[in-house]
Structures are given as C-alpha cells and as structure tokens.
Design an enzyme around this catalytic site. Sequence first.
Site, PDB file in Angstrom:
ATOM      1  N   ARG A 114     -15.995 -56.907 -21.042  1.00 50.96           N
ATOM      2  CA  ARG A 114     -15.234 -56.076 -21.584  1.00 50.96           C
ATOM      3  C   ARG A 114     -13.599 -55.903 -21.030  1.00 50.96           C
ATOM      4  NH1 ARG A 114     -17.068 -49.958 -20.833  1.00 50.96           N
ATOM      5  NH2 ARG A 114     -16.493 -50.152 -18.852  1.00 50.96           N
ATOM      6  N   LYS A 154     -10.070 -49.970 -22.875  1.00 48.09           N
ATOM      7  CA  LYS A 154     -10.157 -49.210 -21.596  1.00 48.09           C
ATOM      8  C   LYS A 154      -8.982 -49.581 -20.818  1.00 48.09           C
ATOM      9  CE  LYS A 154     -13.518 -48.565 -17.771  1.00 48.09           C
ATOM     10  NZ  LYS A 154     -13.723 -46.968 -18.035  1.00 48.09           N
ATOM     11  N   GLU A 184     -16.949 -38.814 -27.702  1.00 48.58           N
ATOM     12  CA  GLU A 184     -17.693 -38.850 -26.327  1.00 48.58           C
ATOM     13  C   GLU A 184     -17.302 -37.765 -25.354  1.00 48.58           C
ATOM     14  OE1 GLU A 184     -16.131 -42.764 -25.161  1.00 48.58           O
ATOM     15  OE2 GLU A 184     -14.117 -42.018 -25.411  1.00 48.58           O
ATOM     16  N   TYR A 234      -8.452 -51.480 -17.146  1.00 48.98           N
ATOM     17  CA  TYR A 234      -9.207 -51.142 -15.725  1.00 48.98           C
ATOM     18  C   TYR A 234     -10.686 -51.255 -16.158  1.00 48.98           C
ATOM     19  CZ  TYR A 234     -10.565 -46.242 -17.006  1.00 48.98           C
ATOM     20  OH  TYR A 234     -11.261 -44.956 -17.468  1.00 48.98           O
ATOM     21  N   LEU A 272     -15.138 -45.528 -26.157  1.00 47.53           N
ATOM     22  CA  LEU A 272     -15.213 -46.591 -25.516  1.00 47.53           C
ATOM     23  C   LEU A 272     -16.748 -47.196 -25.377  1.00 47.53           C
ATOM     24  CD1 LEU A 272     -13.509 -47.939 -23.177  1.00 47.53           C
ATOM     25  CD2 LEU A 272     -15.238 -47.046 -21.348  1.00 47.53           C
TER      26      LEU A 272
HETATM   27  N1  PDD Z   1     -15.417 -43.798 -17.186  1.00 45.63           N
HETATM   28  N2  PDD Z   1     -16.074 -43.188 -22.274  1.00 45.63           N
HETATM   29  C1  PDD Z   1     -15.000 -43.014 -21.290  1.00 45.63           C
HETATM   30  C2  PDD Z   1     -13.863 -42.237 -22.022  1.00 45.63           C
HETATM   31  C3  PDD Z   1     -14.874 -43.413 -20.021  1.00 45.63           C
HETATM   32  O1  PDD Z   1     -13.832 -43.397 -19.255  1.00 45.63           O
HETATM   33  C4  PDD Z   1     -16.042 -44.055 -19.558  1.00 45.63           C
HETATM   34  C5  PDD Z   1     -16.141 -44.460 -18.064  1.00 45.63           C
HETATM   35  C6  PDD Z   1     -17.167 -44.242 -20.381  1.00 45.63           C
HETATM   36  C7  PDD Z   1     -18.437 -44.737 -19.950  1.00 45.63           C
HETATM   37  O2  PDD Z   1     -18.145 -46.396 -19.669  1.00 45.63           O
HETATM   38  P1  PDD Z   1     -19.131 -47.172 -18.655  1.00 45.63           P
HETATM   39  O3  PDD Z   1     -20.441 -46.619 -18.963  1.00 45.63           O
HETATM   40  O4  PDD Z   1     -18.777 -48.399 -18.838  1.00 45.63           O
HETATM   41  O5  PDD Z   1     -18.837 -46.542 -17.387  1.00 45.63           O
HETATM   42  C8  PDD Z   1     -17.130 -43.940 -21.520  1.00 45.63           C
HETATM   43  C9  PDD Z   1     -15.151 -44.411 -15.999  1.00 45.63           C
HETATM   44  C10 PDD Z   1     -16.393 -44.621 -15.180  1.00 45.63           C
HETATM   45  C11 PDD Z   1     -13.903 -43.726 -15.298  1.00 45.63           C
HETATM   46  O6  PDD Z   1     -12.804 -43.663 -16.075  1.00 45.63           O
HETATM   47  O7  PDD Z   1     -14.081 -43.417 -14.111  1.00 45.63           O
END
Ligand code: PDD
Length: 285
Positions: free
Chosen positions: A51, A149, A182, A32, A206
């Site tokens: 990605r 992801k 994280e 996703y 991630l």
């Molecule tokens: N979450 N790490 C994890 C585990 C995440 O689920 C996310 C994003 C990030 C940050 O990634 P980005 O900057 O690409 O949004 C890091 C999303 C927003 C979610 O699951 O809703």
Amino acid sequence: MSIVYLNGEYLPMQEAKISPMDRGFLFGDGIYEVIPSYDGKLVGFAPHIQRLNEGLQLIGINCSREQQEWREICEQLIEKNDGLNLGIYLHISRGADTKRFHAYPEDLPATVYAFAFEIPAASIADKSKAKTYKVSTTEDLRWQRCNIKSTALLGNVMHFQHGFSRGYNETILFNNNNEMTEGSACNAYIVKNGMVITPPLDNQILPGITRFMLLDILSRHSSIKVEERIVTMDEVFNADEVWLTSSSKEIAPVVEIDGSPVGNGKIGDLWLAAQTLYSAHKADY
Ligand code: PDD
C-alpha cells in the site's frame, strides 16, 4: 530514549532534524504507514509495504526501495526501542525544497522518517477483557481521494476531535447520501442477522490492511458471510453489532453510537468469533 530513523541514520528523536521547507511540513505532501508489531513480530508487513508503494506511485513520489530495506528499518527500530507492542510509523514526504511552490519539484530526494511508538497489547478474544468503543457520528467532509494514505490528515484530525471532545473514542463518518464511509482513523462494519457488512473499497475510504486481513481470514477460515456494499446510517443505528478496525485497534467492538446502545449495548457474539479467528491467523500476513 526513543531512537528514530531519518534519511539513512538512526538517532535519538531530539536530534532528528527536518527542514522547515520540507513539503511534508508545508503541504502535508507525503504518504505514511503504521505497521503493528507484537513481541517483535511485524503484522501485515508485506501488504503495508504494497500500500505504501501504491500511495507513493499515486502521488508521484519517487522513493523506490526493496521490501527488505523497509523491513530492515522496521526491525532495527523494534530492536533499538523498548516496548513489547510497537507500532512502526513510516513517513515519506516529497522532500525539502528551497522555495514554497506547489508543483512537484524534479529530482528532489524524498524525506524518509520512521519511529516506533507503543500500541495497546494485541486484542484478546474475550468479551470480558475487550476494550469497548463509544462513538459519535458526523458528516465526512474530507477530500475525494481518501483511498490515498496521505500525511495531510487535517480532515481526519478534525473528525476525530469531534468525537473526542464529546467524550467518545472515535467518530463514524457518513457521506451526503447518509451512507457510512469509515471512522476518522479506522474502517467500519456492521453486523446484521449474522452477516458482516462493510462499505466497498472506493475513493471514500482507506483500503485498511486490517480490513483486508480480516476479510481474507473470514473467507478462508470460517463460514461467516461478508458483504461489501453500501451501508446506510439507518442500518448502522439498527445494527446488531458495529465494529471498527485498524492496525493499532485490531477489531474494536462499538457498544454505543451518539449515546444510543448498539444492539443490546454489549459486545456481540460475531465480534468474539471474528477476533478469535483474527488472533489465530494474523501472524500469517
Ligand atoms: N489509521 N481508515 C483511516 C482513515 C485510517 O486512518 C486507518 C488507519 C484505517 C485502517 O487502516 P489499517 O487497518 O491499515 O491500519 C482506515 C492509522 C492506524 C493511523 O492513522 O494511525
């Protein structure tokens, strides 16, 4: 009414039907993305799609589309749904099979589902207006491929709930070497003596698009120094500032961890500098 996209069609959410035999439902077998948009403009679209394609390739889902086709879906959803600030959720599962069998089926068409949802307004680089975060910490008990992801998010969900059920906004995770990985749904950073420090990209985290954009913006447009290296939890508890980033949060200042203040318990000056730069340059991506 919420209009969603499912396998080539735009329809009201209540009419969108996915088979209970879909591998996304049975196995969490999918990839996703969440792409933010403000005033109708998508932020970080190209790196998000890159990605997405890398994730699909890593787990062997065949769903090749031109970047323009993904853009069309995102823009249609923005147009068909109300809201100034919308996140676009894209979900590609391996598809609906006739039986439940673990091996990847051949020639199964992927299920492509997308919807728009409201996200907070873009962060304002102003200490008096920023939302502050209070977080808990817990051991990272997810799998060894956190760089993918994946839609299989039970580990992340349970870790988020750890903080949420205790009244916190997020949960910062650490591995069994007491090193920060994280957040349950975001990347994490510390600031110490004017230096921004964040764990390196590996299988434990991630590769966040907000992280990529922030580090790129800081290196191109400022003299703020960034180190990508292991961060111990002792360093987290002794940091001057702690930040989280994600597509819906931008750069979130953390002011409390496990009940103790971060630094002086107030939003820091480097957050202000970083969010100012991020706000000014995020539209370049
Ligand atoms: N979450 N790490 C994890 C585990 C995440 O689920 C996310 C994003 C990030 C940050 O990634 P980005 O900057 O690409 O949004 C890091 C999303 C927003 C979610 O699951 O809703």
